[in-house]
Each structure stands twice: as C-alpha cells, then as structure tokens.
Design a protein around this motif. Structure first.
Motif, short mmCIF file in Angstrom:
data_model
loop_
_atom_site.label_atom_id
_atom_site.label_comp_id
_atom_site.label_asym_id
_atom_site.label_seq_id
_atom_site.Cartn_x
_atom_site.Cartn_y
_atom_site.Cartn_z
N SER A 92 -10.41 10.62 -8.42
CA SER A 92 -11.32 11.77 -8.44
C SER A 92 -10.84 12.89 -9.35
O SER A 92 -11.51 13.90 -9.50
N GLY A 93 -9.64 12.72 -9.92
CA GLY A 93 -9.08 13.77 -10.78
C GLY A 93 -8.58 14.97 -10.00
O GLY A 93 -8.42 16.05 -10.55
N ARG A 94 -8.31 14.77 -8.72
CA ARG A 94 -7.84 15.86 -7.86
C ARG A 94 -6.32 15.76 -7.70
O ARG A 94 -5.77 14.66 -7.72
N PRO A 95 -5.66 16.89 -7.48
CA PRO A 95 -4.21 16.83 -7.24
C PRO A 95 -3.91 16.18 -5.89
O PRO A 95 -4.72 16.25 -4.95
N VAL A 96 -2.78 15.53 -5.81
CA VAL A 96 -2.33 14.92 -4.56
C VAL A 96 -1.37 15.90 -3.89
O VAL A 96 -0.30 16.18 -4.44
N PRO A 97 -1.74 16.43 -2.73
CA PRO A 97 -0.88 17.41 -2.06
C PRO A 97 0.48 16.78 -1.67
O PRO A 97 0.56 15.59 -1.38
N GLU A 98 1.49 17.60 -1.67
CA GLU A 98 2.85 17.13 -1.35
C GLU A 98 2.91 16.47 0.02
O GLU A 98 3.62 15.48 0.21
N HIS A 99 2.18 16.99 1.00
CA HIS A 99 2.25 16.39 2.33
C HIS A 99 1.69 14.97 2.34
O HIS A 99 2.08 14.15 3.16
N LEU A 100 0.80 14.65 1.41
CA LEU A 100 0.27 13.29 1.32
C LEU A 100 1.33 12.35 0.75
O LEU A 100 1.47 11.21 1.21
N HIS A 101 2.12 12.82 -0.21
CA HIS A 101 3.25 12.03 -0.69
C HIS A 101 4.24 11.78 0.45
O HIS A 101 4.74 10.66 0.61
N ARG A 102 4.52 12.81 1.23
CA ARG A 102 5.44 12.65 2.38
C ARG A 102 4.89 11.64 3.38
O ARG A 102 5.63 10.82 3.91
N ALA A 103 3.58 11.69 3.62
CA ALA A 103 2.97 10.73 4.54
C ALA A 103 3.10 9.31 4.01
O ALA A 103 3.41 8.38 4.77
N ALA A 104 2.88 9.12 2.71
CA ALA A 104 2.99 7.78 2.11
C ALA A 104 4.42 7.26 2.21
O ALA A 104 4.64 6.05 2.34
N ASP A 105 5.40 8.14 2.15
CA ASP A 105 6.80 7.74 2.28
C ASP A 105 7.18 7.47 3.74
O ASP A 105 8.01 6.61 4.01
N ALA A 106 6.61 8.21 4.67
CA ALA A 106 6.98 8.09 6.09
C ALA A 106 6.21 7.01 6.83
O ALA A 106 6.76 6.38 7.74
N PHE A 107 4.96 6.80 6.48
CA PHE A 107 4.12 5.83 7.18
C PHE A 107 3.96 4.60 6.29
O PHE A 107 2.99 4.48 5.54
N ARG A 108 4.93 3.70 6.38
CA ARG A 108 5.01 2.55 5.48
C ARG A 108 4.39 1.31 6.12
O ARG A 108 4.18 1.24 7.32
N TYR A 109 4.15 0.34 5.27
CA TYR A 109 3.59 -0.95 5.66
C TYR A 109 4.52 -2.03 5.10
O TYR A 109 5.54 -1.72 4.48
N ASN A 110 4.14 -3.28 5.27
CA ASN A 110 4.89 -4.37 4.67
C ASN A 110 4.92 -4.16 3.16
O ASN A 110 3.93 -3.72 2.57
N ARG A 111 6.05 -4.51 2.55
CA ARG A 111 6.20 -4.34 1.10
C ARG A 111 5.10 -5.08 0.34
O ARG A 111 4.62 -4.62 -0.68
N ARG A 112 4.69 -6.22 0.86
CA ARG A 112 3.66 -7.03 0.22
C ARG A 112 2.28 -6.50 0.67
O ARG A 112 1.98 -6.48 1.86
N VAL A 113 1.48 -6.05 -0.28
CA VAL A 113 0.14 -5.52 0.00
C VAL A 113 -0.89 -6.49 -0.57
O VAL A 113 -0.80 -6.88 -1.74
N PHE A 114 -1.82 -6.88 0.26
CA PHE A 114 -2.87 -7.80 -0.17
C PHE A 114 -3.97 -7.01 -0.89
O PHE A 114 -4.45 -6.01 -0.36
N VAL A 115 -4.34 -7.49 -2.07
CA VAL A 115 -5.33 -6.80 -2.88
C VAL A 115 -6.52 -7.72 -3.12
O VAL A 115 -6.36 -8.81 -3.68
#
Length: 181
Positions: A97-120
C-alpha cells in the motif's frame, strides 16, 4: 525463535488458500482463520472505518490484533496449527500500500513466530475470482503474492510453493510436510 508447530499458508488473494485450509480442517488439523476477511466482514457489518477502502492504517492494526489473538489461541492447543496468513502478511499489506510499517509491527513479527517453512499459494489466474471481500484485480492479487514472498523472506522464513492442482492433492502436499495428523 521459530515455532515448529505453527504453519502459515500465505499468498495472493484468490489462490485457493482458504479452500485448502478448509480441507485441512476437515482432516483434523487445527486451523486459524484469515484476519483480513474477518476484519472486513466485521467492519462492514458495523459501518466501521477499518477497511482497506477506508482507514488502511486502522485496517492493518485490526489485522495485527486478530493475528496476535490467533497466535495466543493456537498456543493453548497441541499438535500442528495452520494459519490462514500471519503477522508478516500485514507487513506485506502495508508495504504494498506504500504505507510505513510501524516499529511495533516489526516487533510483533519478531515475537510472534511460526514455523520457518511458510507455505505459499502461487498466483493462479485461472481460479481467481472477485467477491464482496476480495476486490483486488488479478494484477493486484499477483503483486500481493510477490509482496508476501518478499516480506516472509525478509523475516527469515523459507517459502515453500504449494503446487497447483486439486484441493486434495494440495492438502496432501502440505499435510505431508507438516505431519502430526
């Protein structure tokens, strides 16, 4: 730290993710619903502003909240859990969307992890259909797929492309790699 039993299925809209996840649910897998569709449904029902066509920032925050709740809910179970998208998909949405990614969203992506293998689920023009919640063009759907691939790679995930085919074939592929059922 990655969480081995949490498995994300991501990709562009209209690539068969939800159908695949419904099939896996029918096979006994614990499956968590997609945040975006849920938020759109809820916001439309109440005339809320948290829609992609309204306040895109609020829409992203509502998706993040939904995904964090789903992650916590999955921790209460045992065995594999399959997520229809994850926290990183919200980052992909904001980037697209061309919007900035807030720092708390980066922290959430680092803290709330999933299996290393992601199905696409790859972009699949032959099955893509618009509906009341999926309003993107096929070209936008393809850009979403590419944005999801890039975002997950940026967070250290390893994308595994789900082969095109019938739902049972696709579910067999995913279940075979997940195991546990």
């Amino acid at each position: 730290m990655f969480t081995d039993r949490f498995h994300v299925i991501t990709g562009g809209p209209g690539s068969g993710k939800s159908t695949l996840i419904d099939h896996l649910r029918g096979q006994g897998f614990t499956c968590l619903p997609e945040a975006g569709r849920g938020v759109i449904r809820d916001q439309a029902a109440i005339g809320g502003a948290g829609l992609p066509s309204g306040d895109a920032g609020l829409f992203a925050e509502l998706m993040l909240s939904w995904d964090l709740r789903s992650h916590r809910e999955a921790r209460e179970g045992d065995g594999p859990a399959v997520f229809d998208r994850g926290v990183v998909d919200t980052i992909a949405y904001l980037r697209l969307s061309g919007r900035p990614v807030p720092e708390h969203l980066h922290r959430a992506a680092d803290a709330f992890r999933y299996n290393r293998r992601v199905f696409v689920a790859p972009h699949w023009p032959e099955i893509y259909r618009r509906d009341t919640e999926r309003r993107q063009s096929a070209a936008e759907a393809e850009r979403t797929y590419l944005a999801c691939l890039a975002a997950y790679a940026d967070y250290g995930y390893e994308p595994v492309e789900i082969p095109r085919g019938g739902v049972a074939e696709r579910a067999g592929f995913v279940a075979g790699l997940i195991g546990g059922r």
